[in-house]
Scaffold this motif. Structure first.
Motif, PDB file in Angstrom:
ATOM      1  N   HIS A  20       0.656  -1.295  -0.263  1.00  0.00           N
ATOM      2  CA  HIS A  20       0.169   0.230  -0.024  1.00  0.00           C
ATOM      3  C   HIS A  20       1.047   0.662   0.515  1.00  0.00           C
ATOM      4  O   HIS A  20       2.083   1.031   0.126  1.00  0.00           O
ATOM      5  N   ASN A  41      -5.395   2.833  -2.586  1.00  0.00           N
ATOM      6  CA  ASN A  41      -6.790   2.224  -2.601  1.00  0.00           C
ATOM      7  C   ASN A  41      -7.707   3.115  -2.984  1.00  0.00           C
ATOM      8  O   ASN A  41      -7.451   4.416  -2.018  1.00  0.00           O
ATOM      9  N   ASP A  42      -8.179   3.549  -4.139  1.00  0.00           N
ATOM     10  CA  ASP A  42      -9.074   4.597  -4.530  1.00  0.00           C
ATOM     11  C   ASP A  42     -10.408   5.070  -3.627  1.00  0.00           C
ATOM     12  O   ASP A  42     -10.955   5.728  -4.061  1.00  0.00           O
ATOM     13  N   LYS A  43     -10.744   4.263  -2.902  1.00  0.00           N
ATOM     14  CA  LYS A  43     -11.991   4.361  -1.678  1.00  0.00           C
ATOM     15  C   LYS A  43     -11.666   5.216  -1.041  1.00  0.00           C
ATOM     16  O   LYS A  43     -12.808   5.478   0.142  1.00  0.00           O
ATOM     17  N   LEU A  44     -10.735   5.629  -0.410  1.00  0.00           N
ATOM     18  CA  LEU A  44     -10.124   6.668   0.829  1.00  0.00           C
ATOM     19  C   LEU A  44     -10.785   8.050   0.683  1.00  0.00           C
ATOM     20  O   LEU A  44     -10.101   8.176  -0.404  1.00  0.00           O
ATOM     21  N   ASN A  47      -7.830  11.168  -0.137  1.00  0.00           N
ATOM     22  CA  ASN A  47      -6.398  10.342  -0.380  1.00  0.00           C
ATOM     23  C   ASN A  47      -4.587  10.552  -0.245  1.00  0.00           C
ATOM     24  O   ASN A  47      -4.500  10.360  -1.286  1.00  0.00           O
ATOM     25  N   GLN A  49      -2.736   8.644  -0.062  1.00  0.00           N
ATOM     26  CA  GLN A  49      -1.343   7.664  -0.362  1.00  0.00           C
ATOM     27  C   GLN A  49      -1.397   8.112  -2.092  1.00  0.00           C
ATOM     28  O   GLN A  49      -0.176   7.735  -2.426  1.00  0.00           O
ATOM     29  N   ASN A  66      -4.061   1.097  -8.962  1.00  0.00           N
ATOM     30  CA  ASN A  66      -4.809   0.392  -7.815  1.00  0.00           C
ATOM     31  C   ASN A  66      -5.528  -0.308  -8.060  1.00  0.00           C
ATOM     32  O   ASN A  66      -4.696  -1.759  -9.021  1.00  0.00           O
TER      33      ASN A  66
END
Length: 104
Positions: A20, A41-44, A47, A49, A66
């Motif tokens: 990650h 993690n493209d849902k955060l 983001n 990260q 991703n």
């Protein structure tokens, strides 16, 4: 891994690391000189990260993708295009702190 006190031994023997985009994981891997694929993690929300992964990629140190693109990234990767990560220079930070707190 869910949790380990240290990844140093695992990193030492690795030929490629998939991780990650946590700053600690990325920097520890890059400092060991290992090629790194960062899976974001493209849902955060907000983001950070993704921001780190993009910057490290722009600088030529990592590949990133991703989860849905991981297989494609592995199939098309050119690890020889990655640049070595420069060693840290903690003395510069220490010098900066000395100046800020007027210790020099």
């Amino acid at each position: 891994f869910r949790f380990k006190d240290s990844l140093a031994e695992d990193l030492q023997g690795a030929h490629l690391v998939i991780s990650h985009a946590g700053a600690g994981s990325c920097l520890e891997t890059l400092e060991k000189g290992k090629p790194l694929i960062v899976v974001i993690n493209d849902k955060l929300m907000n983001n950070h990260q993704l921001e780190l992964a993009k910057q490290l990629h722009r600088d030529g140190y990592v590949l990133y993708c991703n989860c849905s693109a991981l297989v494609e990234t592995l199939q098309s990767m050119d690890l020889s295009a990655l640049k070595p990560f420069p060693p840290g220079q903690p003395e510069k930070f220490a010098s900066f702190l000395d100046k800020v707190f007027e210790l020099q």
